[in-house]
Motif scaffolding. Structure first.
Motif, PDB file in Angstrom:
ATOM      1  N   LYS A  66       0.828  -1.212   0.000  1.00  0.00           N
ATOM      2  CA  LYS A  66       0.000   0.000   0.000  1.00  0.00           C
ATOM      3  C   LYS A  66       0.863   1.263   0.000  1.00  0.00           C
ATOM      4  N   GLU A  67       1.925   1.272   0.782  1.00  0.00           N
ATOM      5  CA  GLU A  67       2.771   2.457   0.936  1.00  0.00           C
ATOM      6  C   GLU A  67       3.957   2.489  -0.035  1.00  0.00           C
ATOM      7  N   ASN A  68       4.060   1.477  -0.921  1.00  0.00           N
ATOM      8  CA  ASN A  68       5.138   1.401  -1.907  1.00  0.00           C
ATOM      9  C   ASN A  68       6.517   1.488  -1.222  1.00  0.00           C
ATOM     10  N   ILE A  69       6.732   0.597  -0.274  1.00  0.00           N
ATOM     11  CA  ILE A  69       7.951   0.584   0.535  1.00  0.00           C
ATOM     12  C   ILE A  69       9.093  -0.098  -0.226  1.00  0.00           C
ATOM     13  N   ALA A  70      10.253   0.565  -0.271  1.00  0.00           N
ATOM     14  CA  ALA A  70      11.418   0.039  -0.977  1.00  0.00           C
ATOM     15  C   ALA A  70      12.323  -0.794  -0.080  1.00  0.00           C
ATOM     16  N   ALA A  71      12.266  -0.575   1.234  1.00  0.00           N
ATOM     17  CA  ALA A  71      13.121  -1.319   2.161  1.00  0.00           C
ATOM     18  C   ALA A  71      12.536  -1.246   3.563  1.00  0.00           C
ATOM     19  N   LEU A  72      12.838  -2.269   4.346  1.00  0.00           N
ATOM     20  CA  LEU A  72      12.459  -2.298   5.755  1.00  0.00           C
ATOM     21  C   LEU A  72      13.704  -2.037   6.594  1.00  0.00           C
ATOM     22  N   VAL A  73      13.531  -1.277   7.661  1.00  0.00           N
ATOM     23  CA  VAL A  73      14.613  -1.047   8.623  1.00  0.00           C
ATOM     24  C   VAL A  73      14.117  -1.636   9.933  1.00  0.00           C
ATOM     25  N   LEU A  74      14.687  -2.750  10.284  1.00  0.00           N
ATOM     26  CA  LEU A  74      14.256  -3.509  11.445  1.00  0.00           C
ATOM     27  C   LEU A  74      15.236  -3.288  12.586  1.00  0.00           C
ATOM     28  N   GLY A  75      14.739  -2.774  13.704  1.00  0.00           N
ATOM     29  CA  GLY A  75      15.595  -2.522  14.854  1.00  0.00           C
ATOM     30  C   GLY A  75      16.194  -3.809  15.384  1.00  0.00           C
ATOM     31  N   LEU A  76      17.523  -3.843  15.494  1.00  0.00           N
ATOM     32  CA  LEU A  76      18.241  -5.013  16.007  1.00  0.00           C
ATOM     33  C   LEU A  76      18.692  -4.697  17.428  1.00  0.00           C
ATOM     34  N   PRO A  77      18.112  -5.382  18.417  1.00  0.00           N
ATOM     35  CA  PRO A  77      18.385  -5.051  19.818  1.00  0.00           C
ATOM     36  C   PRO A  77      19.687  -5.657  20.355  1.00  0.00           C
ATOM     37  N   PHE A  78      20.767  -4.920  20.164  1.00  0.00           N
ATOM     38  CA  PHE A  78      22.042  -5.318  20.747  1.00  0.00           C
ATOM     39  C   PHE A  78      21.998  -5.096  22.259  1.00  0.00           C
ATOM     40  N   ASN A  79      22.808  -5.859  22.979  1.00  0.00           N
ATOM     41  CA  ASN A  79      23.025  -5.573  24.397  1.00  0.00           C
ATOM     42  C   ASN A  79      23.891  -4.315  24.474  1.00  0.00           C
ATOM     43  N   MET A  80      23.926  -3.697  25.643  1.00  0.00           N
ATOM     44  CA  MET A  80      24.687  -2.460  25.780  1.00  0.00           C
ATOM     45  C   MET A  80      26.174  -2.644  25.490  1.00  0.00           C
ATOM     46  N   ASP A  81      26.700  -3.854  25.671  1.00  0.00           N
ATOM     47  CA  ASP A  81      28.116  -4.106  25.380  1.00  0.00           C
ATOM     48  C   ASP A  81      28.372  -4.439  23.911  1.00  0.00           C
ATOM     49  N   GLY A  82      27.320  -4.388  23.090  1.00  0.00           N
ATOM     50  CA  GLY A  82      27.450  -4.660  21.662  1.00  0.00           C
ATOM     51  C   GLY A  82      27.227  -6.102  21.270  1.00  0.00           C
ATOM     52  N   SER A  83      27.058  -6.976  22.229  1.00  0.00           N
ATOM     53  CA  SER A  83      26.806  -8.385  21.932  1.00  0.00           C
ATOM     54  C   SER A  83      25.332  -8.585  21.558  1.00  0.00           C
ATOM     55  N   GLU A  84      25.047  -9.742  20.998  1.00  0.00           N
ATOM     56  CA  GLU A  84      23.679 -10.076  20.632  1.00  0.00           C
ATOM     57  C   GLU A  84      23.137 -11.112  21.600  1.00  0.00           C
ATOM     58  N   GLY A  85      21.956 -10.865  22.107  1.00  0.00           N
ATOM     59  CA  GLY A  85      21.293 -11.794  23.006  1.00  0.00           C
ATOM     60  C   GLY A  85      20.114 -12.457  22.320  1.00  0.00           C
ATOM     61  N   SER A  86      19.233 -13.008  23.110  1.00  0.00           N
ATOM     62  CA  SER A  86      18.090 -13.747  22.570  1.00  0.00           C
ATOM     63  C   SER A  86      17.131 -12.850  21.785  1.00  0.00           C
ATOM     64  N   ARG A  87      16.984 -11.594  22.188  1.00  0.00           N
ATOM     65  CA  ARG A  87      16.092 -10.687  21.445  1.00  0.00           C
ATOM     66  C   ARG A  87      16.636 -10.417  20.043  1.00  0.00           C
ATOM     67  N   ALA A  88      17.951 -10.282  19.916  1.00  0.00           N
ATOM     68  CA  ALA A  88      18.562 -10.078  18.599  1.00  0.00           C
ATOM     69  C   ALA A  88      18.377 -11.329  17.739  1.00  0.00           C
ATOM     70  N   GLN A  89      18.527 -12.497  18.339  1.00  0.00           N
ATOM     71  CA  GLN A  89      18.310 -13.749  17.599  1.00  0.00           C
ATOM     72  C   GLN A  89      16.868 -13.844  17.115  1.00  0.00           C
ATOM     73  N   SER A  90      15.916 -13.442  17.947  1.00  0.00           N
ATOM     74  CA  SER A  90      14.503 -13.451  17.558  1.00  0.00           C
ATOM     75  C   SER A  90      14.248 -12.487  16.408  1.00  0.00           C
ATOM     76  N   THR A  91      14.903 -11.334  16.450  1.00  0.00           N
ATOM     77  CA  THR A  91      14.742 -10.350  15.384  1.00  0.00           C
ATOM     78  C   THR A  91      15.302 -10.880  14.073  1.00  0.00           C
ATOM     79  N   ARG A  92      16.467 -11.505  14.125  1.00  0.00           N
ATOM     80  CA  ARG A  92      17.047 -12.095  12.917  1.00  0.00           C
ATOM     81  C   ARG A  92      16.137 -13.198  12.365  1.00  0.00           C
ATOM     82  N   ALA A  93      15.555 -14.005  13.253  1.00  0.00           N
ATOM     83  CA  ALA A  93      14.634 -15.058  12.823  1.00  0.00           C
ATOM     84  C   ALA A  93      13.390 -14.456  12.170  1.00  0.00           C
TER      85      ALA A  93
END
Length: 159
Positions: A66-93
């Motif tokens: 409907k909005e003719n979207i060219a790309a999605l920008v999906l927030g990737l929730p890194f931990n504060m130390d820059g590592s990836e936790g379970s929320r980042a894995q869920s986002t990637r999935a």
């Protein structure tokens, strides 16, 4: 379908007037914001109440069309130390599971502190607690998308 964490990989695929949709994934909702590369301003759009993945994806893809979207920008929730936790894995999935629905390219973009910044901004604007709670996810999506637009606009196509 392209899924990347590198804005420079996405930039060549976008026209200057490209419309992008920012997403802030939560356990119960998906906050959405929209913006264009040429204007460079992200605006909160709406919130999708999450149900089953197929329904969520269908609703999201209907909005993309409907909005003719060219790309999605999906927030990737890194931990504060820059590592990836379970929320980042869920986002990637979530991004990978969208593939059968034919989404446009997806940029996974660092979302650290986006919800906190959205909450503080709305609080400073004088919004009531009830209004802040109703709008927090879309506002966080706008912050994620704004950060991505700012980054994309600094990338020289020749780089």
């Amino acid at each position: 379908m392209l899924i990347t964490t590198d804005p420079a990989a996405l930039k060549p695929l976008l026209l200057s007037q490209a419309r992008l949709l920012g997403l802030d994934l939560g356990a119960k909702t998906i906050g959405l914001a929209i913006g264009t590369l040429d204007v460079g301003i992200a605006t909160p759009l709406t919130t999708i109440r999450r149900t089953k993945f197929k329904q969520d994806a269908a609703e999201l893809m209907a909005l993309v069309k409907k909005e003719n979207i060219a790309a999605l920008v999906l927030g990737l929730p890194f931990n504060m130390d820059g590592s990836e936790g379970s929320r980042a894995q869920s986002t990637r999935a979530f991004a990978r599971n969208l593939a059968p629905f034919g989404p446009p390219p997806i940029l996974l973009f660092d979302e650290r502190l986006s919800s906190a910044a959205a909450f503080e901004g709305m609080k400073e604007a004088g919004l009531s607690r009830r209004n802040r709670e109703a709008m927090i996810d879309a506002a966080a999506a706008a912050i994620i998308l704004q950060d991505a637009l700012d980054r994309l606009r600094t990338i020289n196509p020749a780089d």
